[in-house]
Design a protein around this motif. Structure first.
Motif, PDB file in Angstrom:
ATOM      1  N   VAL A   1       0.603  -1.437  -0.029  1.00 37.85           N
ATOM      2  CA  VAL A   1      -0.053  -0.479  -0.082  1.00 37.85           C
ATOM      3  C   VAL A   1       0.431   1.023  -0.209  1.00 37.85           C
ATOM      4  CG1 VAL A   1      -1.906  -1.026   0.745  1.00 37.85           C
ATOM      5  CG2 VAL A   1      -0.321  -0.334   2.377  1.00 37.85           C
ATOM      6  N   GLY A   2       2.217   1.478   0.149  1.00 36.42           N
ATOM      7  CA  GLY A   2       3.075   2.642  -0.456  1.00 36.42           C
ATOM      8  C   GLY A   2       4.861   2.223   0.509  1.00 36.42           C
ATOM      9  N   TYR A   3       5.284   2.752   0.210  1.00 37.72           N
ATOM     10  CA  TYR A   3       6.715   3.551   1.364  1.00 37.72           C
ATOM     11  C   TYR A   3       6.657   4.001   2.096  1.00 37.72           C
ATOM     12  CZ  TYR A   3       6.961   1.764  -4.028  1.00 37.72           C
ATOM     13  OH  TYR A   3       6.848   0.773  -5.196  1.00 37.72           O
ATOM     14  N   LEU A   4       7.910   3.778   2.608  1.00 36.70           N
ATOM     15  CA  LEU A   4       8.345   4.950   4.557  1.00 36.70           C
ATOM     16  C   LEU A   4       9.457   5.092   4.029  1.00 36.70           C
ATOM     17  CD1 LEU A   4       7.284   2.409   7.127  1.00 36.70           C
ATOM     18  CD2 LEU A   4       5.904   4.761   6.439  1.00 36.70           C
ATOM     19  N   ASP A   5      10.020   6.633   3.428  1.00 35.61           N
ATOM     20  CA  ASP A   5      11.399   6.985   3.616  1.00 35.61           C
ATOM     21  C   ASP A   5      11.761   8.014   4.786  1.00 35.61           C
ATOM     22  OD1 ASP A   5      12.740   8.413   1.149  1.00 35.61           O
ATOM     23  OD2 ASP A   5      12.070  10.700   1.614  1.00 35.61           O
ATOM     24  N   THR A   6      12.284   7.331   4.887  1.00 39.47           N
ATOM     25  CA  THR A   6      13.637   8.079   5.763  1.00 39.47           C
ATOM     26  C   THR A   6      14.730   7.547   5.599  1.00 39.47           C
ATOM     27  OG1 THR A   6      14.470   7.058   8.335  1.00 39.47           O
ATOM     28  CG2 THR A   6      13.273   5.187   6.662  1.00 39.47           C
ATOM     29  N   PRO A   7      15.445   8.737   6.236  1.00 42.81           N
ATOM     30  CA  PRO A   7      17.318   9.443   6.013  1.00 42.81           C
ATOM     31  C   PRO A   7      17.971   8.197   6.477  1.00 42.81           C
ATOM     32  CG  PRO A   7      16.305  10.939   7.277  1.00 42.81           C
ATOM     33  CD  PRO A   7      15.314   9.526   6.809  1.00 42.81           C
ATOM     34  N   PHE A   8      17.630   7.235   7.353  1.00 44.38           N
ATOM     35  CA  PHE A   8      17.729   6.573   8.465  1.00 44.38           C
ATOM     36  C   PHE A   8      18.070   4.753   8.192  1.00 44.38           C
ATOM     37  CE2 PHE A   8      15.459   9.352  11.636  1.00 44.38           C
ATOM     38  CZ  PHE A   8      17.327  10.525  11.587  1.00 44.38           C
ATOM     39  N   ILE A   9      17.726   4.631   6.898  1.00 47.57           N
ATOM     40  CA  ILE A   9      17.966   3.155   6.473  1.00 47.57           C
ATOM     41  C   ILE A   9      18.916   3.581   5.117  1.00 47.57           C
ATOM     42  CG2 ILE A   9      16.560   1.666   5.076  1.00 47.57           C
ATOM     43  CD1 ILE A   9      15.763   1.521   7.987  1.00 47.57           C
ATOM     44  N   LEU A  10      19.758   2.901   4.615  1.00 47.36           N
ATOM     45  CA  LEU A  10      20.316   2.422   3.932  1.00 47.36           C
ATOM     46  C   LEU A  10      19.655   2.281   2.539  1.00 47.36           C
ATOM     47  CD1 LEU A  10      23.308   0.574   4.975  1.00 47.36           C
ATOM     48  CD2 LEU A  10      23.340   3.113   4.368  1.00 47.36           C
ATOM     49  N   PRO A  11      19.673   2.699   0.901  1.00 56.71           N
ATOM     50  CA  PRO A  11      19.310   2.904   0.200  1.00 56.71           C
ATOM     51  C   PRO A  11      19.286   1.935  -0.580  1.00 56.71           C
ATOM     52  CG  PRO A  11      20.722   4.249  -0.562  1.00 56.71           C
ATOM     53  CD  PRO A  11      21.082   4.233   1.167  1.00 56.71           C
ATOM     54  N   CYS A  12      18.337   1.258  -1.644  1.00 59.13           N
ATOM     55  CA  CYS A  12      18.472  -0.250  -2.298  1.00 59.13           C
ATOM     56  C   CYS A  12      17.132  -0.858  -3.165  1.00 59.13           C
ATOM     57  CB  CYS A  12      18.547  -1.936  -1.350  1.00 59.13           C
ATOM     58  SG  CYS A  12      17.167  -2.222  -0.504  1.00 59.13           S
ATOM     59  N   VAL A  13      17.340  -0.527  -3.597  1.00 63.20           N
ATOM     60  CA  VAL A  13      16.732  -1.526  -4.605  1.00 63.20           C
ATOM     61  C   VAL A  13      16.473  -3.119  -5.376  1.00 63.20           C
ATOM     62  CG1 VAL A  13      17.745  -0.871  -6.990  1.00 63.20           C
ATOM     63  CG2 VAL A  13      15.503  -0.529  -6.939  1.00 63.20           C
ATOM     64  N   GLY A  14      15.342  -3.676  -5.877  1.00 62.80           N
ATOM     65  CA  GLY A  14      14.950  -4.490  -6.303  1.00 62.80           C
ATOM     66  C   GLY A  14      13.662  -4.841  -7.386  1.00 62.80           C
ATOM     67  N   ASN A  15      14.417  -6.238  -8.090  1.00 60.02           N
ATOM     68  CA  ASN A  15      12.911  -6.496  -8.527  1.00 60.02           C
ATOM     69  C   ASN A  15      11.933  -7.253  -7.669  1.00 60.02           C
ATOM     70  OD1 ASN A  15      11.084  -7.335 -10.781  1.00 60.02           O
ATOM     71  ND2 ASN A  15      12.480  -8.453 -11.569  1.00 60.02           N
ATOM     72  N   ASP A  16      10.502  -7.461  -8.144  1.00 60.35           N
ATOM     73  CA  ASP A  16       9.598  -7.559  -7.461  1.00 60.35           C
ATOM     74  C   ASP A  16       9.542  -9.137  -6.576  1.00 60.35           C
ATOM     75  OD1 ASP A  16       6.855  -8.068  -6.441  1.00 60.35           O
ATOM     76  OD2 ASP A  16       6.509  -9.050  -8.275  1.00 60.35           O
ATOM     77  N   ALA A  17       8.934  -8.914  -5.119  1.00 57.90           N
ATOM     78  CA  ALA A  17      10.595  -9.689  -4.224  1.00 57.90           C
ATOM     79  C   ALA A  17       8.780 -11.321  -4.247  1.00 57.90           C
ATOM     80  CB  ALA A  17      10.041  -9.398  -3.300  1.00 57.90           C
ATOM     81  N   TYR A  18       8.190 -10.882  -3.929  1.00 64.48           N
ATOM     82  CA  TYR A  18       6.610 -12.157  -4.560  1.00 64.48           C
ATOM     83  C   TYR A  18       6.407 -12.241  -5.000  1.00 64.48           C
ATOM     84  CZ  TYR A  18       7.486  -9.548   0.345  1.00 64.48           C
ATOM     85  OH  TYR A  18       8.307  -9.526   1.356  1.00 64.48           O
ATOM     86  N   GLY A  19       5.746 -12.297  -6.376  1.00 69.30           N
ATOM     87  CA  GLY A  19       5.411 -12.702  -8.091  1.00 69.30           C
ATOM     88  C   GLY A  19       4.566 -12.691  -8.173  1.00 69.30           C
ATOM     89  N   PRO A  20       3.618 -13.908  -8.326  1.00 70.82           N
ATOM     90  CA  PRO A  20       4.694 -15.589  -8.330  1.00 70.82           C
ATOM     91  C   PRO A  20       5.273 -15.391  -9.682  1.00 70.82           C
ATOM     92  CG  PRO A  20       1.752 -15.243  -9.601  1.00 70.82           C
ATOM     93  CD  PRO A  20       2.214 -14.405  -9.116  1.00 70.82           C
ATOM     94  N   VAL A  21       5.258 -14.885 -10.485  1.00 73.73           N
ATOM     95  CA  VAL A  21       5.698 -14.271 -11.994  1.00 73.73           C
ATOM     96  C   VAL A  21       6.731 -12.302 -11.869  1.00 73.73           C
ATOM     97  CG1 VAL A  21       6.358 -13.789 -14.135  1.00 73.73           C
ATOM     98  CG2 VAL A  21       4.901 -15.336 -13.513  1.00 73.73           C
TER      99      VAL A  21
END
Length: 282
Positions: free
Chosen positions: A45-65
């Motif tokens: 339903v959304g994202y949380l933005d904070t300067p205290f978490i290291l940035p990262c990005v990836g593909n959809d984790a749950y799929g099924p595809v």
């Protein structure tokens, strides 16, 4: 901390319970949240933005595809069928900023109307001093229900309170003071090297900061903890996810599992530990 809603999605208003991981050895808390998100068919339903978490990005984790939808460091999920909210954390907290992160997260959770927070995490098996495997893998907990960390419901489920928790111990008191934004007298401040290693180890872990900050906000918080070692920690993740379901009175048999399996395995797990070993080597 800023919440950025997913376009076209509505936050579940009647959900009073939140589950989230506290990063630790083996990433067991994160893997358990993966299982819960996938198996309850929770929607992002959304994202949380904070300067205290290291940035990262990836593909959809749950799929099924994988659909090419980006996975970000701190994501919010809602399961309308289970009246449950979840937060998944995919990267570590910036060094030295754990208390600030926990305070910000506690502010957000309290403002969103949550009443009960369940923190899933793991502990180093090498530090387990009172090992009792007579009843299988043992679940430990820490609760804000009583001042000594105990909770009758958790005890009825056969779990043991984390014995290393002592609210009167100096390191735990210092952590609570930081969480409550109180100022300690100068002669009460801890100095580097003053605590014995075993005394400050548990209060220094992420779950302890989250526990103290949520508690300081008046929220009910339950930490579910399992001892483990580094390696393939998927069995520990199943164990921790099962414990979360028991605490909530939910049955995983009602989840959307694969065929006869009650759990739905996230597609991202296929690459967690790489391909199986070439058996011709043995």
């Amino acid at each position: 901390m800023e919440f950025i809603p997913e376009q076209g999605k509505n936050v579940l208003a009647d959900s009073s319970t939140l589950i989230l991981p506290a990063l630790s050895i083996g990433n067991v808390g994160q893997l358990a949240v993966d299982l819960l998100v996938a198996s309850t068919k929770a929607e992002r339903v959304g994202y949380l933005d904070t300067p205290f978490i290291l940035p990262c990005v990836g593909n959809d984790a749950y799929g099924p595809v994988p659909q090419g939808e980006l996975a970000l460091p701190l994501e919010a999920y809602d399961s309308s069928s289970k009246s449950l909210s979840l937060i998944q954390q995919r990267s570590p907290v910036v060094k030295g900023k754990m208390i600030e992160f926990a305070k910000n997260l506690a502010d957000y959770v309290a403002a969103s109307g949550k009443k009960h927070v369940i923190v899933l995490s793991s502990l180093d098996f090498g530090r387990w001093q009172r090992i009792d495997m007579s009843s299988g893998s043992q679940m430990h907990y820490l609760s804000s229900t009583n001042s000594d960390g105990t909770d009758d419901h958790c005890e009825q489920l056969g779990w043991k309170r984390l014995q290393e928790y002592n609210p009167n111990q100096r390191s735990w008191k210092y952590l609570s003071t930081l969480a409550e934004d109180n100022v300690m007298p100068e002669d009460s401040l801890p100095f580097e090297g003053e605590f014995e290693e075993e005394e400050y180890y548990y209060p220094s872990l992420p779950f302890a900061a989250l526990f103290s900050c949520f508690k300081a906000k008046g929220l009910k918080v339950t930490c579910l903890l399992c001892f483990c070692s580094e390696g393939d920690n998927t069995p520990d993740a199943f164990h921790l996810a099962e414990a979360a379901c028991k605490l909530l009175g939910q049955s995983p048999t009602n989840f959307h599992g694969n065929s006869n399996d009650k759990w739905l395995i996230p597609i991202s797990w296929k690459t967690v530990y790489g391909p199986p070993a070439d058996m011709s080597l043995f």
